[in-house]
Design a protein around this motif. Structure first.
Motif, short mmCIF file in Angstrom:
data_model
loop_
_atom_site.label_atom_id
_atom_site.label_comp_id
_atom_site.label_asym_id
_atom_site.label_seq_id
_atom_site.Cartn_x
_atom_site.Cartn_y
_atom_site.Cartn_z
N THR A 15 29.89 -19.44 -35.22
CA THR A 15 29.33 -19.78 -36.53
C THR A 15 27.81 -19.69 -36.49
OG1 THR A 15 31.22 -21.21 -36.98
CG2 THR A 15 29.24 -21.56 -38.31
N GLY A 16 27.22 -20.20 -35.42
CA GLY A 16 25.76 -20.14 -35.27
C GLY A 16 25.25 -18.72 -35.17
N LEU A 17 25.97 -17.88 -34.42
CA LEU A 17 25.58 -16.47 -34.30
C LEU A 17 25.66 -15.77 -35.66
CD1 LEU A 17 27.30 -15.43 -30.97
CD2 LEU A 17 24.85 -15.47 -31.42
N LYS A 18 26.70 -16.08 -36.39
CA LYS A 18 26.88 -15.47 -37.71
C LYS A 18 25.74 -15.88 -38.64
CE LYS A 18 30.99 -14.33 -40.19
NZ LYS A 18 32.36 -14.67 -40.49
N ALA A 19 25.35 -17.15 -38.59
CA ALA A 19 24.26 -17.65 -39.43
C ALA A 19 22.92 -16.99 -39.04
CB ALA A 19 24.16 -19.16 -39.32
N ARG A 20 22.67 -16.89 -37.74
CA ARG A 20 21.43 -16.25 -37.29
C ARG A 20 21.39 -14.79 -37.69
NH1 ARG A 20 19.05 -18.12 -31.65
NH2 ARG A 20 18.28 -16.00 -31.87
N ALA A 21 22.51 -14.10 -37.55
CA ALA A 21 22.58 -12.69 -37.92
C ALA A 21 22.30 -12.53 -39.41
CB ALA A 21 23.95 -12.13 -37.56
N SER A 22 22.85 -13.41 -40.20
CA SER A 22 22.64 -13.35 -41.64
C SER A 22 21.16 -13.55 -41.99
CB SER A 22 23.50 -14.42 -42.31
OG SER A 22 23.28 -14.43 -43.69
N LEU A 23 20.49 -14.48 -41.30
CA LEU A 23 19.07 -14.71 -41.53
C LEU A 23 18.24 -13.47 -41.23
CD1 LEU A 23 18.54 -18.30 -40.08
CD2 LEU A 23 18.37 -17.60 -42.47
N HIS A 24 18.63 -12.74 -40.19
CA HIS A 24 17.90 -11.53 -39.79
C HIS A 24 18.33 -10.30 -40.57
CE1 HIS A 24 17.21 -13.85 -35.89
NE2 HIS A 24 16.02 -13.67 -36.42
N GLY A 25 19.42 -10.40 -41.26
CA GLY A 25 19.89 -9.29 -42.06
C GLY A 25 20.58 -8.19 -41.27
N TRP A 26 21.19 -8.58 -40.15
CA TRP A 26 21.94 -7.60 -39.38
C TRP A 26 23.27 -8.18 -38.94
CZ3 TRP A 26 16.92 -7.59 -36.26
CH2 TRP A 26 16.81 -8.70 -35.45
N SER A 27 24.06 -7.37 -38.24
CA SER A 27 25.40 -7.79 -37.85
C SER A 27 25.35 -8.83 -36.73
CB SER A 27 26.20 -6.58 -37.37
OG SER A 27 25.68 -6.11 -36.14
N MET A 28 26.47 -9.52 -36.57
CA MET A 28 26.57 -10.49 -35.49
C MET A 28 26.44 -9.79 -34.14
SD MET A 28 29.29 -13.61 -35.28
CE MET A 28 30.70 -12.64 -34.89
N GLU A 29 26.98 -8.60 -34.04
CA GLU A 29 26.89 -7.82 -32.80
C GLU A 29 25.42 -7.50 -32.48
OE1 GLU A 29 28.45 -3.47 -31.50
OE2 GLU A 29 29.90 -4.76 -32.51
#
Length: 82
Positions: A15-29
């Motif tokens: 969940t944290g990775l998904k949130a960080r990825a969303s903030l940066h505007g890129w995929s979780m990968e």
């Protein structure tokens, strides 16, 4: 490029990775790749010897002369409960 599979990641981490990825505007990968790149490119922490770390922690504590070294002296154990 190499691939890696990481198993048994806690839901909270995902969940944290998904949130960080969303903030940066890129995929979780891409977020995971970014985190790994940063971790590998940071210089390793300085490794100081234990005695130096202890000395640094107590520097300025008021000791004005070196402590005597104890060589070949026996140490009596504490007696508890008397």
């Amino acid at each position: 490029m190499a691939q890696m599979i990481v198993r048994n990641i806690e839901d909270s981490v995902k969940t944290g990775l998904k949130a960080r990825a969303s903030l940066h505007g890129w995929s979780m990968e891409e977020e995971v790749r970014h985190i790994l790149r940063e971790a590998v490119n940071q210089p390793p922490p300085a490794r100081t010897k234990l005695g130096s770390r202890i000395s640094g922690r107590f520097a300025g504590a008021g000791l004005l002369e070196p402590l005597p070294e104890l060589h070949a002296q026996t140490i009596e154990p504490m007696v508890l409960g008397e």
